[in-house]
Design an enzyme around this catalytic site. Structure first.
Site, PDB file in Angstrom:
ATOM      1  N   ASP A 188       2.321  -6.215  -0.368  1.00 23.32           N
ATOM      2  CA  ASP A 188       1.727  -4.923  -0.020  1.00 23.32           C
ATOM      3  C   ASP A 188       2.703  -4.197   0.898  1.00 23.32           C
ATOM      4  O   ASP A 188       2.840  -4.529   2.071  1.00 23.32           O
ATOM      5  CB  ASP A 188       0.383  -5.144   0.677  1.00 23.32           C
ATOM      6  CG  ASP A 188      -0.295  -3.833   1.067  1.00 23.32           C
ATOM      7  OD1 ASP A 188       0.198  -2.760   0.682  1.00 23.32           O
ATOM      8  OD2 ASP A 188      -1.324  -3.891   1.775  1.00 23.32           O
ATOM      9  N   GLY A 201       3.385  -1.379   2.972  1.00 27.82           N
ATOM     10  CA  GLY A 201       2.762  -0.266   3.659  1.00 27.82           C
ATOM     11  C   GLY A 201       3.754   0.568   4.441  1.00 27.82           C
ATOM     12  O   GLY A 201       4.961   0.311   4.443  1.00 27.82           O
ATOM     13  N   THR A 260       3.983   0.820   7.684  1.00 29.27           N
ATOM     14  CA  THR A 260       4.442   0.171   8.917  1.00 29.27           C
ATOM     15  C   THR A 260       4.827  -1.277   8.687  1.00 29.27           C
ATOM     16  O   THR A 260       5.832  -1.747   9.224  1.00 29.27           O
ATOM     17  CB  THR A 260       3.339   0.239   9.995  1.00 29.27           C
ATOM     18  OG1 THR A 260       2.958   1.608  10.200  1.00 29.27           O
ATOM     19  CG2 THR A 260       3.824  -0.351  11.311  1.00 29.27           C
ATOM     20  N   LYS A 281       3.159  -6.782   3.889  1.00 33.90           N
ATOM     21  CA  LYS A 281       2.372  -8.015   3.917  1.00 33.90           C
ATOM     22  C   LYS A 281       2.593  -8.788   2.627  1.00 33.90           C
ATOM     23  O   LYS A 281       2.602  -8.198   1.539  1.00 33.90           O
ATOM     24  CB  LYS A 281       0.884  -7.725   4.085  1.00 33.90           C
ATOM     25  CG  LYS A 281       0.468  -7.348   5.494  1.00 33.90           C
ATOM     26  CD  LYS A 281       0.726  -5.893   5.824  1.00 33.90           C
ATOM     27  CE  LYS A 281      -0.133  -4.952   5.028  1.00 33.90           C
ATOM     28  NZ  LYS A 281       0.093  -3.519   5.390  1.00 33.90           N
ATOM     29  N   GLU A 283      -2.409   0.864  -5.399  1.00 30.89           N
ATOM     30  CA  GLU A 283      -2.744   0.417  -4.051  1.00 30.89           C
ATOM     31  C   GLU A 283      -4.248   0.276  -3.832  1.00 30.89           C
ATOM     32  O   GLU A 283      -4.729  -0.723  -3.291  1.00 30.89           O
ATOM     33  CB  GLU A 283      -2.178   1.397  -3.026  1.00 30.89           C
ATOM     34  CG  GLU A 283      -2.491   1.041  -1.588  1.00 30.89           C
ATOM     35  CD  GLU A 283      -1.881   2.017  -0.597  1.00 30.89           C
ATOM     36  OE1 GLU A 283      -2.068   1.792   0.622  1.00 30.89           O
ATOM     37  OE2 GLU A 283      -1.227   2.990  -1.032  1.00 30.89           O
ATOM     38  N   THR A 291      -1.604   2.356   8.759  1.00 36.13           N
ATOM     39  CA  THR A 291      -0.909   3.451   9.417  1.00 36.13           C
ATOM     40  C   THR A 291      -1.834   4.657   9.532  1.00 36.13           C
ATOM     41  O   THR A 291      -1.902   5.319  10.564  1.00 36.13           O
ATOM     42  CB  THR A 291       0.357   3.817   8.628  1.00 36.13           C
ATOM     43  OG1 THR A 291       1.156   2.636   8.457  1.00 36.13           O
ATOM     44  CG2 THR A 291       1.165   4.873   9.356  1.00 36.13           C
ATOM     45  N   GLY A 301      -0.881   4.129  12.978  1.00 40.06           N
ATOM     46  CA  GLY A 301       0.303   4.936  13.236  1.00 40.06           C
ATOM     47  C   GLY A 301       0.067   5.928  14.366  1.00 40.06           C
ATOM     48  O   GLY A 301       0.960   6.205  15.165  1.00 40.06           O
TER      49      GLY A 301
END
Length: 284
Positions: A24, A26, A28, A31, A89, A119, A142
């Protein structure tokens, strides 16, 4: 129980057994979830550590098929030599949350609201095997990181949360009870009337701890207030919060849980919820 591992503690023969990896990517964090001998294993990389991720895959999982989801999926896929598949997603997240709930032994009503605070924040309704994205917000983890830096120059998530845990909100946030005298308040006096709104008490020398405590409070309250109308719209009092913002973040959970009784909600924070997208990609 699933765990995060140190790959240096494993024999290379075992790690090379990996057939598939869920990623995943993302805004930030990246994972990663994969399975070895019926055990789910976890890894996390910063989004700017793509080269580190690629090196890890090349060294330890050169033959694994990669199933990649998240906003940065295409950027990562271009750097990989492994066969890969790109997964939507939102679909990955709603597939993955079912696996996360099962592994956490959480049994929920068939219908609930799923709030993914990464985020930013994404909100989904889940009904049995079906799900629908209802909306979202730019307020999320975020926001916490950006405003923490602007207000206190703190950039490390762990340090921000340690400081916030020590802080108090009474000298910066304006509460309802600060406006209404006696018992005249039409709503609970402990509710926030204005985040960062108690200008009369501010001295300009507020402690970092207090500023960060107020910031965590503001973001958690905003996320809940955004989510609640969606929960009412789907006629559910059950809200499941996932996302990296909740990892090692007891204060964020505590701020949200204050509203369970007040608004007759049932809030859940499943263990390893931040890996829902990676789990869903792996299972897709």
């Amino acid at each position: 129980m699933a765990r995060k591992i140190d790959i240096n503690q494993l024999g290379k023969e075992r790690v090379l057994m990996t057939e598939c990896i869920g990623i995943d990517a993302g805004g930030t964090l990246i994972k990663v979830v994969y399975k070895e001998r019926d055990e789910h294993l976890y890894q996390t990389f910063l989004s700017n550590e793509v080269e580190k991720l690629v090196k890890w895959i090349n060294e330890w999982h050169p033959n694994a098929k990669l199933k990649i989801t998240g906003g940065k999926q295409e950027n990562i896929s271009k750097l990989l030599h492994n066969p890969y598949e790109l997964i939507d997603e939102f679909e990955a997240t709603t597939i993955g949350i079912k696996e996360v709930l099962k592994r956490a032994d959480l049994y929920l009503p068939e219908k609930y609201l799923l709030v993914n605070v990464g985020t930013g924040t994404s909100i989904h309704s889940v009904l049995g095997k079906n799900s629908e994205r209802l909306g979202g917000s730019g307020i999320g983890g975020g926001t916490l990181m950006g405003l923490s830096y602007l207000l206190t120059r703190q950039k490390q998530f762990e340090e921000i949360m340690l400081l916030a845990e020590k802080g108090k909100r009474t000298g910066i946030d304006l509460k309802v009870r600060d406006i209404y005298e006696g018992d005249r308040s039409p709503i609970n006096g402990d509710l926030t009337a204005s985040n960062f709104g108690f200008l009369e008490r501010m001295t300009g020398e507020e402690l970092q701890e207090d500023i960060l405590a107020c910031l965590v409070g503001m973001i958690s309250e905003a996320v809940l207030m955004i989510a609640m109308p969606f929960a009412r719209a789907i006629e559910s009092s059950t809200i499941v919060f996932i996302g990296s913002t909740f990892h090692n973040n007891a204060l964020f959970k505590k701020q949200l849980q204050r509203f369970e009784y007040l608004f007759e909600l049932k809030l859940h924070f499943p263990f390893n919820g931040q890996y829902s997208g990676a789990h869903g990609a792996l299972l897709y």
